[in-house]
Design an enzyme around this catalytic site. Sequence first.
Site, PDB file in Angstrom:
ATOM      1  N   TYR A 160       0.749  -1.093   0.048  1.00  0.00           N
ATOM      2  CA  TYR A 160      -0.048   0.112  -0.080  1.00  0.00           C
ATOM      3  C   TYR A 160       0.879   1.286  -0.028  1.00  0.00           C
ATOM      4  O   TYR A 160       0.658   2.280   0.704  1.00  0.00           O
ATOM      5  CB  TYR A 160      -1.050   0.007   1.336  1.00  0.00           C
ATOM      6  CG  TYR A 160      -2.152   0.950   1.081  1.00  0.00           C
ATOM      7  CD1 TYR A 160      -2.450   2.076   1.630  1.00  0.00           C
ATOM      8  CD2 TYR A 160      -3.170   0.530  -0.059  1.00  0.00           C
ATOM      9  CE1 TYR A 160      -3.488   2.710   1.764  1.00  0.00           C
ATOM     10  CE2 TYR A 160      -4.216   1.335  -0.325  1.00  0.00           C
ATOM     11  CZ  TYR A 160      -4.579   2.428   0.463  1.00  0.00           C
ATOM     12  OH  TYR A 160      -5.722   3.159   0.585  1.00  0.00           O
ATOM     13  N   GLU A 169      -5.084   0.667  -4.944  1.00  0.00           N
ATOM     14  CA  GLU A 169      -6.320   1.712  -5.013  1.00  0.00           C
ATOM     15  C   GLU A 169      -7.189   1.746  -6.454  1.00  0.00           C
ATOM     16  O   GLU A 169      -8.320   1.659  -6.242  1.00  0.00           O
ATOM     17  CB  GLU A 169      -5.740   3.178  -4.801  1.00  0.00           C
ATOM     18  CG  GLU A 169      -5.572   3.599  -3.370  1.00  0.00           C
ATOM     19  CD  GLU A 169      -7.114   3.222  -2.753  1.00  0.00           C
ATOM     20  OE1 GLU A 169      -7.974   4.114  -3.038  1.00  0.00           O
ATOM     21  OE2 GLU A 169      -7.100   2.713  -1.887  1.00  0.00           O
ATOM     22  N   TYR A 191     -20.907  11.297  -1.320  1.00  0.00           N
ATOM     23  CA  TYR A 191     -20.121  12.615  -1.100  1.00  0.00           C
ATOM     24  C   TYR A 191     -20.796  13.789  -1.258  1.00  0.00           C
ATOM     25  O   TYR A 191     -21.877  13.914  -2.186  1.00  0.00           O
ATOM     26  CB  TYR A 191     -19.202  12.473  -2.177  1.00  0.00           C
ATOM     27  CG  TYR A 191     -17.867  13.436  -2.207  1.00  0.00           C
ATOM     28  CD1 TYR A 191     -17.807  14.433  -3.263  1.00  0.00           C
ATOM     29  CD2 TYR A 191     -17.068  13.492  -1.183  1.00  0.00           C
ATOM     30  CE1 TYR A 191     -16.796  15.664  -3.098  1.00  0.00           C
ATOM     31  CE2 TYR A 191     -16.061  14.520  -1.049  1.00  0.00           C
ATOM     32  CZ  TYR A 191     -15.958  15.350  -2.163  1.00  0.00           C
ATOM     33  OH  TYR A 191     -14.967  16.326  -1.961  1.00  0.00           O
ATOM     34  N   VAL A 195     -24.625  18.628  -2.412  1.00  0.00           N
ATOM     35  CA  VAL A 195     -24.149  18.881  -3.669  1.00  0.00           C
ATOM     36  C   VAL A 195     -24.344  17.909  -4.778  1.00  0.00           C
ATOM     37  O   VAL A 195     -23.872  16.718  -4.709  1.00  0.00           O
ATOM     38  CB  VAL A 195     -22.617  19.415  -3.838  1.00  0.00           C
ATOM     39  CG1 VAL A 195     -22.103  19.785  -4.938  1.00  0.00           C
ATOM     40  CG2 VAL A 195     -22.085  20.423  -2.611  1.00  0.00           C
TER      41      VAL A 195
END
Length: 304
Positions: A160, A169, A191, A195
Site C-alpha cells: 500500500y 487503489e 459524497y 451537492v
Amino acid sequence: VAEGATTGYGYGILGDYKTLNTYYSNGTYYLYDVTKPMNGVIETRTAQNGSSLPGSYSVDSNNAWTAYSQGADVDAHYYAGVVYDYYKNTHNRNSFDNNGSTIRSTVHYGYQYNNAFWNGVQMVYGDGDGSVFAPLSGALDVVAHEITHAVTDYTAGLEYRNQPGALNESMSDVFGYFVEPNDYLLGEDVYTPGVSGDALRSLSNPEAYGQPAHMNNYVYTSEDNGGVHINSGIPNKAAYLTITSIGKAKAEKIYYRALTVYLTSTSDFSDARASLLQSAADLYGYGSSTYNAVVNAWNQVGVY
Ligand SMILES: O=C(O)[C@H](CCc1ccccc1)CC1(C(=O)N[C@@H](Cc2c[nH]c3ccccc23)C(=O)O)CCCC1
Ligand SMILES: [Ca+2]
Ligand SMILES: [Zn+2]
C-alpha cells in the site's frame, strides 16, 4: 419460536426500501446473513459512535429496520451481500479469501467520521459529518472498493505505497465500477450530500478531481503513502479506456485474472500493463482486438 434465518426489510440512508437476510434468536433479530453458499456469512455490527472494533451486532426487535439511524447498518449489510454475489456469480470467488470467510462490517464508527476503511480483518464505516459525507456504507461502489482491498490482500498483495499502492487503489476503484456500473464516478452517492453531480473520484476524468491521468503527471510525494489516492488516476484512466473499447464483460475478466494470477506485492504500473496484456492473451488471444485495446489504453496514459 425456533431460531434461524429470517427475511427482514429496512431503508438505506437514501430512504430506499431493501429486503435483508437476517437471523432470529431468542426474541432478537440480527444483521447476520447465513444464506450464502459454503457457510459464507455476512455480518454487520455497530461501533455506536465509538472506535472499538468489531462493536456489537446490529439488532432489531421486529425485523423492520426502518429507524433513520439504522440506514447505515441496512446499507452496509445489503451492499456487502451484493458484492459477495458479484464475486461469486461473475468470478466464482467465495468471499474475499475464496474460502467463505465472514464478511464483517462495522458502521457508526467514530463521531462524524468522514472516511471508511478495510483494516485487514473487516470493513469500517464512518457516519460522515453530513456535509462532506453521508454515512459511507450508503454507496455500493465504496463497499465494493473496501471489499476489493480484502481480495487484493489475499491475491496480489499489492503493497500500500507508491506505484503498487496506487495500483491497489485502482483495483478497488475499478471493481467498484464493475459492481456498480451506472457511472464512472466513485462515492457519488455519499459524497457532499448537499451537492449533486460531484464525487470522490472519476475513472473517465481523473483530472476533474485532482488526479493525474498520464505518467508525465505522476505525483512524487510522501503524503498518502506516496500518493496512492492521487496516482491511482493513471491506472484508473487506462481502465476506463479499456472498458470503453472492449466492454465491461471482457474487461472484468482480464482485470480479475491479472489481479489473481499475475500481479504481486511489488508490481508497478508497467507490470500492470504486462499482466493485463498476458491476461488478454490468455483469454482472447495474443494480437486480438482485445489485446490491442489494452496496448492502446496503456499507451495513452504513458505506461509501457
Ligand atoms: O479504502 C480507502 O482507500 C480509503 C481508506 C482511508 C483510510 C486508510 C487508513 C486509515 C483510515 C482511513 C477510504 C476511501 C478513500 O478513498 N478515502 C480517501 C479520500 C478521503 C475520504 N475521506 C477523506 C477525508 C480526508 C481526506 C481524504 C479523504 C482518503 O482517505 O484519502 C475509499 C472509498 C471512499 C473512502
Ligand atoms: Ca459510482
Ligand atoms: Zn482504497
